[in-house]
Scaffold this motif. Structure first.
Motif, PDB file in Angstrom:
ATOM      1  N   SER A 101      -1.127   2.355   8.293  1.00  0.00           N
ATOM      2  CA  SER A 101      -2.352   1.848   7.664  1.00  0.00           C
ATOM      3  C   SER A 101      -3.045   0.850   8.585  1.00  0.00           C
ATOM      4  O   SER A 101      -2.419   0.269   9.471  1.00  0.00           O
ATOM      5  CB  SER A 101      -2.028   1.175   6.324  1.00  0.00           C
ATOM      6  OG  SER A 101      -1.484  -0.101   6.554  1.00  0.00           O
ATOM      7  N   THR A 146      -4.315  -2.168   7.920  1.00  0.00           N
ATOM      8  CA  THR A 146      -3.792  -3.537   7.810  1.00  0.00           C
ATOM      9  C   THR A 146      -2.455  -3.664   8.539  1.00  0.00           C
ATOM     10  O   THR A 146      -2.193  -4.664   9.198  1.00  0.00           O
ATOM     11  CB  THR A 146      -3.584  -3.941   6.337  1.00  0.00           C
ATOM     12  OG1 THR A 146      -2.999  -2.848   5.638  1.00  0.00           O
ATOM     13  CG2 THR A 146      -4.887  -4.327   5.669  1.00  0.00           C
ATOM     14  N   ASP A 166      -0.505  -2.213  -4.237  1.00  0.00           N
ATOM     15  CA  ASP A 166      -1.474  -3.169  -3.693  1.00  0.00           C
ATOM     16  C   ASP A 166      -2.514  -3.615  -4.717  1.00  0.00           C
ATOM     17  O   ASP A 166      -3.286  -4.527  -4.449  1.00  0.00           O
ATOM     18  CB  ASP A 166      -2.170  -2.564  -2.465  1.00  0.00           C
ATOM     19  CG  ASP A 166      -2.720  -1.182  -2.744  1.00  0.00           C
ATOM     20  OD1 ASP A 166      -2.054  -0.417  -3.472  1.00  0.00           O
ATOM     21  OD2 ASP A 166      -3.818  -0.868  -2.251  1.00  0.00           O
ATOM     22  N   LYS A 167      -2.509  -2.975  -5.891  1.00  0.00           N
ATOM     23  CA  LYS A 167      -3.468  -3.368  -6.931  1.00  0.00           C
ATOM     24  C   LYS A 167      -3.275  -4.816  -7.351  1.00  0.00           C
ATOM     25  O   LYS A 167      -4.214  -5.570  -7.493  1.00  0.00           O
ATOM     26  CB  LYS A 167      -3.297  -2.461  -8.167  1.00  0.00           C
ATOM     27  CG  LYS A 167      -3.893  -1.081  -7.981  1.00  0.00           C
ATOM     28  CD  LYS A 167      -5.413  -1.088  -8.112  1.00  0.00           C
ATOM     29  CE  LYS A 167      -5.975   0.292  -7.816  1.00  0.00           C
ATOM     30  NZ  LYS A 167      -5.831   0.664  -6.390  1.00  0.00           N
ATOM     31  N   GLU A 199       0.832  -1.210   0.000  1.00  0.00           N
ATOM     32  CA  GLU A 199       0.000   0.000   0.000  1.00  0.00           C
ATOM     33  C   GLU A 199       0.860   1.250   0.000  1.00  0.00           C
ATOM     34  O   GLU A 199       0.632   2.180  -0.778  1.00  0.00           O
ATOM     35  CB  GLU A 199      -0.918   0.012   1.227  1.00  0.00           C
ATOM     36  CG  GLU A 199      -2.176  -0.820   1.049  1.00  0.00           C
ATOM     37  CD  GLU A 199      -2.937  -0.977   2.360  1.00  0.00           C
ATOM     38  OE1 GLU A 199      -2.823  -0.098   3.253  1.00  0.00           O
ATOM     39  OE2 GLU A 199      -3.623  -2.012   2.511  1.00  0.00           O
ATOM     40  N   THR A 200       1.859   1.273   0.852  1.00  0.00           N
ATOM     41  CA  THR A 200       2.701   2.478   0.923  1.00  0.00           C
ATOM     42  C   THR A 200       3.407   2.720  -0.403  1.00  0.00           C
ATOM     43  O   THR A 200       3.704   3.854  -0.742  1.00  0.00           O
ATOM     44  CB  THR A 200       3.767   2.382   2.033  1.00  0.00           C
ATOM     45  OG1 THR A 200       4.690   1.343   1.687  1.00  0.00           O
ATOM     46  CG2 THR A 200       3.165   2.099   3.385  1.00  0.00           C
TER      47      THR A 200
END
Length: 449
Positions: free
Chosen positions: A254, A256, A196-197, A191-192
């Motif tokens: 985040s 998660t 994350d796609k 994500e960072t």
RNA sequence: GUGGUUGUAGCUCAGUUGGUUAGAGCACCAGAUUGUGGUUCUGGGGGUCGUGGGUUCAAAUCCCAUCAGCCACCCCA
């Protein structure tokens, strides 16, 4: 005809079996010590159980079993004419060989849910088959030794499984590194970096870190067209490692990430990382290719062995969902018996084994002594002493040669003299000492060996 | 699935620029040795040279294909 074996398979001789059992026994005893129950499942499963569980590549590596009978009569003629193997497959094969032990376990669990305890801890040690190209430590038929816990999401079991890894490898005498990571930590990391796609791509790229270091990862991600500065940022985090406070702070930005960090704390408080004889560490670069893991993941390797991983495992939230049994969380580990064997063999870690267990070989010197020897054998066997006799009064040279072949530590000669007074002349094969013994004396001698 | 490499006796291997009947060591069998082997000596069995095709007067040797092993990649245990 010339004898041969199918590609990627091998026979095991007596000595190899002894060594393999040595490994299996240690693993089995440890599983039992922690309350795991043994199960076995058939070598073949319905193809529908197997297909689609291991990705596209996995489907290709599955061994398919041709239907019996006149299978071509029932085959999809159109697909055959088109030469479309994938399309024709369903009409000519409905079974395949098991590819791992986890999917059969999930199937077993779903079918027997009502008979099993609410938390089911099982182990399974059986061969699996993959149509992979063989190479060092890789075969088409190989054994896996799995232990899984189904029906609990408690991290007690993560802690327990790490403990089992530690204990087994300590017993085997192999120094290992147990790497631990959390899928959600990786998710947060992706994500960072805005990666994350396509998380699967991210994790398979990360898998290369072991071999190529950051290079392979950077190349893969670059090919995916991700922003260079973002890639560097992620690489930077990976290189600093989990223990770096700044990294943990970043990961906690985040939701998660926070979840993962909390679970790591819990695992720590449960003693997951403490009092281990082997190194246990959180390694952000551990990905584990298989996509079904959702929580902690593990991998065991022997540093400097060049062997690849000796085992791996992890937590999956929905183990049995595909078999219409929802909400069952599972966590498990697997031991790669073949690799453990090869490593131990190369390093000389095995104790010495004798292929034959016989403690003594009886050698009849004439025809009458055959029965005499048989009776001595029977008497020893009543006392559970492994022994055997040469079946005929052959030349001593021949009999001695056989004694040597089976590496019998003792031989007993019996002829006229012995039969008269009911004793045997026992020779210690190692020292060459020779002495007369009655049955009682012989038993004491053997028990002293 | 991609690439590299190897294939000669049961095992480990030699075999020259293509040239008689393809060798060695180990292993195996028999004898020297009819109640004491492992040492030694003598003799013996065992090879479609991975398989199929091609080049050549002639192929273990050169060429092509194929199969198998090993190694690396992909992936994985």
């Amino acid at each position: 005809m010339k004898p041969s074996l199918p590609k990627g398979t091998r026979d095991f001789g007596p000595l190899q079996i002894r060594k393999r059992n040595y490994i299996f026994d240690i693993i089995r005893n440890t599983f039992e010590l922690y309350g795991y129950q043994p199960i076995e499942t058939p070598a073949m499963e319905n193809l529908s159980t197997l297909m689609g569980k291991y990705g596209e590549e996995g489907d290709q590596l599955l061994f398919k079993i041709l239907n019996n009978g006149d299978f071509l009569a029932k085959a999809d003629k159109q697909a055959l004419e088109e030469g479309d193997s994938a399309k024709a497959l369903g009409s000519i094969s409905r079974r395949g060989l098991r590819y791992d032990l986890t999917v059969p376990f999930a199937r077993f669990l779903s079918m027997n849910r009502n008979e099993l305890p609410s938390i089911f801890k099982r182990y399974q040690m059986q061969p699996v088959w993959r149509a992979d190209r063989p190479q060092k430590g890789r075969f088409q038929e190989f054994y896996q030794c799995d232990a899984d816990v189904a029906g609990s999401d408690s991290l007690v079991f993560e802690s327990e499984l790490i403990e089992i890894y530690d204990k087994v490898f300590t017993s085997l005498g192999i120094k290992v590194r147990i790497r631990v990571n959390h899928r959600k930590l990786l998710m947060a990391l992706a994500e960072t970096g805005g990666m994350d796609k396509n998380f699967i791509h991210f994790s398979t790229a990360l898998d290369k870190w072991d071999k190529t270091g950051s290079e392979g990862f950077i190349r893969e991600m670059d090919q995916q067209g991700y922003d260079k500065s973002k890639i560097n940022q992620v690489v930077n985090i990976l290189e600093q490692g989990f223990e770096e406070p700044a990294v943990q702070k970043l990961l906690s930005s985040s939701e998660t990430g926070v979840q993962a960090l909390r679970e790591i704390d819990t695992l720590k408080s449960l003693g997951g990382f403490e009092n281990r004889k082997n190194e246990v560490k959180i390694d952000l670069t551990l990905a584990r290719g298989l996509s079904y893991y959702t929580g902690f993941v593990f991998e065991v390797e022997a540093p400097n062995s060049g062997m690849g991983s000796l085992g791996g495992g992890g937590r999956y939230d929905d183990l049995t969902g595909i078999f219409d049994y929802k909400g069952i969380s599972g966590v498990g580990i697997s031991f790669g018996a073949e690799r453990i064997y090869e490593l131990m063999d190369e390093e000389g870690f095995f104790p010495s084994f004798r292929a034959v267990q016989s403690k003594i070989l009886f050698m009849p010197l004439d025809e009458n002594a055959v029965n005499f020897c048989q009776n001595w054998c029977r008497n020893l066997r009543k006392l559970n002493i492994p022994c055997e006799m040469y079946p005929e009064p052959a030349k001593l040279k021949k009999q001695f040669r056989y004694a040597e072949q089976i590496k019998a530590p003792l031989v007993a000669l019996a002829g006229e003299l012995e039969m008269l007074e009911n004793f045997v002349t026992v020779k210690n094969q190692e020292t060459g000492e020779q002495e007369k013994f009655d049955l009682e004396g012989l038993v004491t001698l053997i028990n002293q060996l």
